[in-house]
Design an enzyme around this catalytic site. Sequence first.
Site, PDB file in Angstrom:
ATOM      1  CD  GLU A 110       6.791  21.489 -38.158  1.00  0.00           C
ATOM      2  OE1 GLU A 110       6.890  20.385 -38.379  1.00  0.00           O
ATOM      3  OE2 GLU A 110       8.183  22.070 -38.191  1.00  0.00           O
ATOM      4  CG  ASP A 164      14.156  25.605 -39.500  1.00  0.00           C
ATOM      5  OD1 ASP A 164      13.970  25.264 -38.394  1.00  0.00           O
ATOM      6  OD2 ASP A 164      13.643  25.467 -40.497  1.00  0.00           O
ATOM      7  CG  HIS A 185      11.009  25.955 -37.496  1.00  0.00           C
ATOM      8  ND1 HIS A 185      11.583  24.876 -37.150  1.00  0.00           N
ATOM      9  CD2 HIS A 185       9.824  25.746 -37.899  1.00  0.00           C
ATOM     10  CE1 HIS A 185      10.715  23.779 -37.420  1.00  0.00           C
ATOM     11  NE2 HIS A 185       9.595  24.258 -37.858  1.00  0.00           N
TER      12      HIS A 185
END
Length: 779
Positions: A344, A207, A281
């Site tokens: 995301e 991440d 990420h």
Amino acid sequence: MHKLLVVMTGLLLALTGRAQTPDRYSIIPKPAKLEAREGQFVVSNTTTVVVPFSNAAVKSIAETFTNQLNTTSGLQVSLRNVNKMALPGNIISFIPVPGLGEEAYRLDIKSNSITVESTSPKGFFYAVQSLMQLLPPTIFRAGPAASRATSATWAVPACRIEDQPRYSYRGLHLDVSRHFMPVSFIKKYIDLIALHKMNIFHWHLTDDQGWRIEIKKYPKLTQVGSKRRHTLIGHYYESDPQQFDGKEYGGYYTQDEIRDVVRYAQSRYVTIIPEIEMPGHALAALTAYPEYGCSGGPYEVTGKWGVFNDIFCPYDKTFEFLQNILTEVMALFPSQYIHIGGDEAPKDSWKKSGFAQDLIKRLKLKDEHELQSYFITRIDKWVTSKGRKIIGWDEILEGGLSPNATVMSWRGTQGGIAAAKQGHDAIMTPGAFLYLDKYQSDPEQEPTAIGGLLTTEQTYSYEPTPQDLPADVQKHIIGAQGNVWTEYIKTPEHVEYMVFPRAAALAEVVWSPREARNWPDFRQRVQLHLPRLAALNVNYSRSLFDVLAETEAAAGTLRVTLKSPVPDTEIRYSVDGSAPSQQSARYESPLSLSATTTVKAVTVKNGELVGEVQQWIFPVSRATGRLVQMASALTYPKNAQAALLTNGRYGSAIGYLADVRGVAGVRSADLSATIDLGAATPVQKVTVGVLKATAGSVLLPRQLEVLVSEDGQTFRSVKTLPLNPAERGRKEVIRHALTFEPVSARYVRIVAQNAGQIPAGMINEGKDATVAVDEITVE
């Protein structure tokens, strides 16, 4: 060791010999079918475990069970190869049989024998988990048993069980990117997954905050990408400016460690699904290898949470980079699935990238969302060519679903339903029910969590498969998973606290038949399950036993009703500031408060404290329960009510901005609240709480002013307090006491003067400010 262990262990042992009671069979998850019987099988030194040695996997399961039993009991149960020679009674037989499902098993427990039947090693493994749960909790202890060998009656209640799981995918997730967890804990986590008959460990390895897996071809991923120079203190918007700890943080797993963990999981019939995030990420990877980002960097492994604009650029060399990484990942993890994230991923860097824009035109795509679909589909085709399948978060639906992808639905359930309707498998992980990083009780009295509230009962209430879907759609919902994100979970002990017993509730959701699930029944069984977790040194939450306080405000008084969520417990409480004990006052009826009071309460069972002490300060004054009139409509937070300002409960700023509770605010205008005290009365002090949350555009007022009136028409000012709306710092509710010479008043007005526009240099500068206040007391 929890005090609760002493209480619950004694209770469980007392119930072991009692026939036909639900407490005799406190198995979690609940078996599909259990037929209760009288009597019990007593384990002794004459007990023999019989297993076909020719079946190495089943022999290993039986051997592990026998060793654990002997270690914890001090008995000398023997393990023998099955043969035609007659054996005396008191036998536990492992018998392979055809025709059962891969994970199905049967247990037939009589007074002189236990028969364990299954078609596959998985079924035998799950049978043993049930069998161990029918034994005393001390079966789960580690280490020598010499000092406790004869302390328990080693007996199994008689019954017949026929069991199999409802779903094929029964998962538990753990993010080790935000906070790294050692290999020893990862193995313990796998043990707990297996104990609850779950079969998937979703290992979130990469991440923005850290790359945690060694990749031989790209050593800088761990040399550089596994380290961040500091970590955010508190919640994302807790301070303005944000505060950091100034300490480098890092950690990663070597490939040898991962191989060891994978072998360990396989021995417990747990499949590990690794997650390598893309295209978003990606900051940790881009910091190590900036050439795979659109801007070329420089980038930094971030020490704060959230979503970041820098993501992988869709160059051919980027795909080669990711494919090389996944080649090493697939060599380490034999799982059918590889999780590639897909969530995301802001498109800002793609919008600014000439290459990305040219690629959109060349591929005749509509926009950046379709470019993400191209990105995921290209990775999917490559992974499929290697004989594997991808899982992605539900954002992979954007721009068109990749043909072979399985969707993990986290933003509610609609993504999973949409995928299932298109014929794709879906795994349900909705945040409202299965995000185990949320608070599980009163946030004011809980360790720091990300925000929101998710009780064990709420998790247990979740139904993964909507019953109104056609059968051919329902079949594509293959299971559910609990997710554990570790922004605010720094240690293994905290992980355990957040996960259990909520994960036990999820285990029953995904294993047991839907019609067999019943919250009161589970609540009873999970109380008897907690000593097992204690025996395993699991730092589980006792929020299940937390006393609840309900209030009713009326005319200067507050009625406080205390409730225990668990039957057969009593409440002990205090109002003098002391910690309640077994000898404290027993709660019998609602408390009537006429002044500000600290109430502490705890649940007690069988004379022992079983819950954590809960504490509330109830602000009671002449204003409590009185009518409040607002000059301007309340706009913050959503659905705020004027009655919150005199309800006898303090507000809270704990959690994300959306979690602010008990305050009421107005944007772009002054907040003016007029309280009707019912009759003229002497007044000399008004206390007002004001919220400071500058990152959310909530500023301190320019000033607080108290005005009084006898008739509600003509008001005069009796006190002003200037404040500094440009004050920054920690998000909090600050309470101000405004005192003045005694005056007679029926109406008291509090005006909090709005700052207007947010000053330059602050977050959201130039935007309209909000002013918000908390409980108002009048004395």
